[in-house]
Design a protein around this motif. Structure first.
Motif, mmCIF file in Angstrom:
data_model
loop_
_atom_site.group_PDB
_atom_site.id
_atom_site.type_symbol
_atom_site.label_atom_id
_atom_site.label_comp_id
_atom_site.label_asym_id
_atom_site.label_seq_id
_atom_site.Cartn_x
_atom_site.Cartn_y
_atom_site.Cartn_z
ATOM 1 N N TYR A 250 0.810 -1.220 0.000
ATOM 2 C CA TYR A 250 0.000 0.000 0.000
ATOM 3 C C TYR A 250 0.845 1.273 0.000
ATOM 4 O O TYR A 250 0.380 2.319 -0.484
ATOM 5 N N SER A 251 2.071 1.205 0.484
ATOM 6 C CA SER A 251 2.960 2.353 0.347
ATOM 7 C C SER A 251 3.178 2.655 -1.134
ATOM 8 O O SER A 251 3.155 3.827 -1.552
ATOM 9 N N LYS A 252 3.350 1.614 -1.936
ATOM 10 C CA LYS A 252 3.535 1.781 -3.375
ATOM 11 C C LYS A 252 2.217 2.143 -4.073
ATOM 12 O O LYS A 252 2.192 2.971 -4.995
ATOM 13 N N VAL A 253 1.116 1.540 -3.626
ATOM 14 C CA VAL A 253 -0.194 1.834 -4.216
ATOM 15 C C VAL A 253 -0.529 3.320 -4.088
ATOM 16 O O VAL A 253 -0.992 3.957 -5.040
ATOM 17 N N LEU A 254 -0.273 3.892 -2.913
ATOM 18 C CA LEU A 254 -0.612 5.301 -2.717
ATOM 19 C C LEU A 254 0.266 6.217 -3.556
ATOM 20 O O LEU A 254 -0.193 7.267 -4.022
ATOM 21 N N ASP A 255 1.503 5.839 -3.785
ATOM 22 C CA ASP A 255 2.349 6.635 -4.687
ATOM 23 C C ASP A 255 1.754 6.666 -6.095
ATOM 24 O O ASP A 255 1.703 7.716 -6.744
ATOM 25 N N VAL A 256 1.280 5.512 -6.561
ATOM 26 C CA VAL A 256 0.660 5.436 -7.892
ATOM 27 C C VAL A 256 -0.665 6.190 -7.903
ATOM 28 O O VAL A 256 -0.987 6.910 -8.852
ATOM 29 N N LEU A 257 -1.442 6.048 -6.830
ATOM 30 C CA LEU A 257 -2.732 6.723 -6.734
ATOM 31 C C LEU A 257 -2.580 8.235 -6.880
ATOM 32 O O LEU A 257 -3.301 8.876 -7.667
ATOM 33 N N PHE A 258 -1.661 8.815 -6.139
ATOM 34 C CA PHE A 258 -1.519 10.265 -6.184
ATOM 35 C C PHE A 258 -0.887 10.736 -7.494
ATOM 36 O O PHE A 258 -1.114 11.865 -7.923
ATOM 37 N N LYS A 259 -0.137 9.869 -8.147
ATOM 38 C CA LYS A 259 0.360 10.174 -9.486
ATOM 39 C C LYS A 259 -0.810 10.282 -10.461
ATOM 40 O O LYS A 259 -0.820 11.151 -11.351
ATOM 41 N N LYS A 260 -1.816 9.446 -10.270
ATOM 42 C CA LYS A 260 -3.009 9.502 -11.106
ATOM 43 C C LYS A 260 -3.741 10.831 -10.909
ATOM 44 O O LYS A 260 -4.246 11.428 -11.869
ATOM 45 N N TYR A 261 -3.820 11.294 -9.655
ATOM 46 C CA TYR A 261 -4.453 12.586 -9.399
ATOM 47 C C TYR A 261 -3.655 13.713 -10.053
ATOM 48 O O TYR A 261 -4.239 14.651 -10.609
ATOM 49 N N GLN A 262 -2.354 13.622 -9.975
ATOM 50 C CA GLN A 262 -1.506 14.646 -10.580
ATOM 51 C C GLN A 262 -1.773 14.745 -12.079
ATOM 52 O O GLN A 262 -1.921 15.848 -12.636
ATOM 53 N N GLU A 263 -1.852 13.582 -12.740
ATOM 54 C CA GLU A 263 -2.071 13.557 -14.181
ATOM 55 C C GLU A 263 -3.504 13.940 -14.550
ATOM 56 O O GLU A 263 -3.732 14.682 -15.515
ATOM 57 N N ALA A 264 -4.463 13.458 -13.773
ATOM 58 C CA ALA A 264 -5.872 13.716 -14.088
ATOM 59 C C ALA A 264 -6.238 15.185 -13.973
ATOM 60 O O ALA A 264 -7.017 15.719 -14.767
ATOM 61 N N PHE A 265 -5.682 15.863 -12.985
ATOM 62 C CA PHE A 265 -6.022 17.262 -12.740
ATOM 63 C C PHE A 265 -4.920 18.230 -13.171
ATOM 64 O O PHE A 265 -5.020 19.430 -12.928
ATOM 65 N N ASN A 266 -3.859 17.686 -13.788
ATOM 66 C CA ASN A 266 -2.752 18.516 -14.260
ATOM 67 C C ASN A 266 -2.184 19.369 -13.131
ATOM 68 O O ASN A 266 -2.060 20.598 -13.245
ATOM 69 N N LEU A 267 -1.857 18.724 -12.015
ATOM 70 C CA LEU A 267 -1.378 19.417 -10.826
ATOM 71 C C LEU A 267 0.144 19.347 -10.728
ATOM 72 O O LEU A 267 0.780 18.470 -11.304
ATOM 73 N N LYS A 268 0.705 20.269 -9.985
ATOM 74 C CA LYS A 268 2.145 20.255 -9.760
ATOM 75 C C LYS A 268 2.507 19.121 -8.799
ATOM 76 O O LYS A 268 1.789 18.849 -7.834
ATOM 77 N N GLU A 269 3.646 18.504 -9.053
ATOM 78 C CA GLU A 269 4.080 17.366 -8.243
ATOM 79 C C GLU A 269 4.227 17.737 -6.766
ATOM 80 O O GLU A 269 3.832 16.973 -5.884
#
Length: 229
Positions: free
Chosen positions: A30-49
């Protein structure tokens, strides 16, 4: 939008069940899952890292190694209250001594209507996206039950996810870090009813299914009214 806490099950000292098939523990998974999850939010909403990383740090709660489960969970619950979280989601995967069970389930406070609805929603998304079968939900009414502390002690609705059995090939053939992140992505957006314009085909398919279901309900209501008149 709800202020949601994501609680990674177990900790660095006690990493929980280990999946021989996925070659990873609950904690590391789940440590790795959450990293991927928030990467999806970054890409979906075009947010800064940097912005996304800040949000991830604020809503992810780790169980700090202490003198035992109760002490660790007491700190988790205190963190939930201190930061006024409106929903807590604890992340695990299942395992049994005989390695012969498979399917997904969710633990929730037995008197929580919202908790039960969220548990059912998660199961629907998990099963439709991964085909991991639904098991009966687990209502919690005693601290003697496994995983009960946060569910019973938290003031906000609190659910504990057991999306699959990590010790069973039937489930682990259907799940990986990317898929689990996608399920959580869909689940969290459904909770907050966020409409996203992106190229996630799975999300588009879910929206199509929802629109089709609503149209069928609308048409059926019309038929019932016609019959009544």
């Amino acid at each position: 939008m709800k202020k949601i806490a994501l609680i990674i099950g177990h900790n660095e000292k006690n990493k929980g069940a280990y999946s021989e098939y996925l070659k990873i523990s609950e904690y590391d998974f789940y440590s790795k899952v959450l990293d991927v999850l928030f990467k999806k939010y970054q890409e979906a909403f075009n947010l800064k890292e940097e912005f996304v990383k800040n949000i991830q740090d604020k809503i992810t709660i780790f169980r700090v190694p202490n003198t035992g489960y109760s002490k660790e969970m007491e700190k988790v619950v205190n963190t939930l209250e201190k930061n006024n979280f409106e929903l807590a989601i604890e992340l695990h995967f299942n395992a049994t001594p005989n390695h012969n069970q498979y399917g997904n389930t969710v633990l929730y406070w037995h008197k929580s209507i919202e908790g039960k609805k969220l548990a059912e929603l998660f199961q629907e998304i998990m099963t439709s996206y991964t085909e991991v079968k639904k098991l009966d939900l687990i209502p919690i009414n005693s601290l003697k039950q496994n995983g009960a502390y946060g569910i019973m002690k938290s003031k906000c609705p609190y659910i504990l996810l057991e999306p699959f059995f990590g010790d069973n090939k039937i489930d682990t053939n259907k799940i990986d870090i990317e898929k689990m992140a996608e399920v959580l992505f869909l689940f969290l957006n459904e909770i907050n009813q966020v409409k996203i314009s992106n190229n996630y085909s799975s999300l588009e398919e879910e929206n199509k299914k929802l629109k089709k279901a609503l149209l069928e309900i609308k048409n059926r209501i019309g038929e019932i009214l016609d019959e009544a008149l």
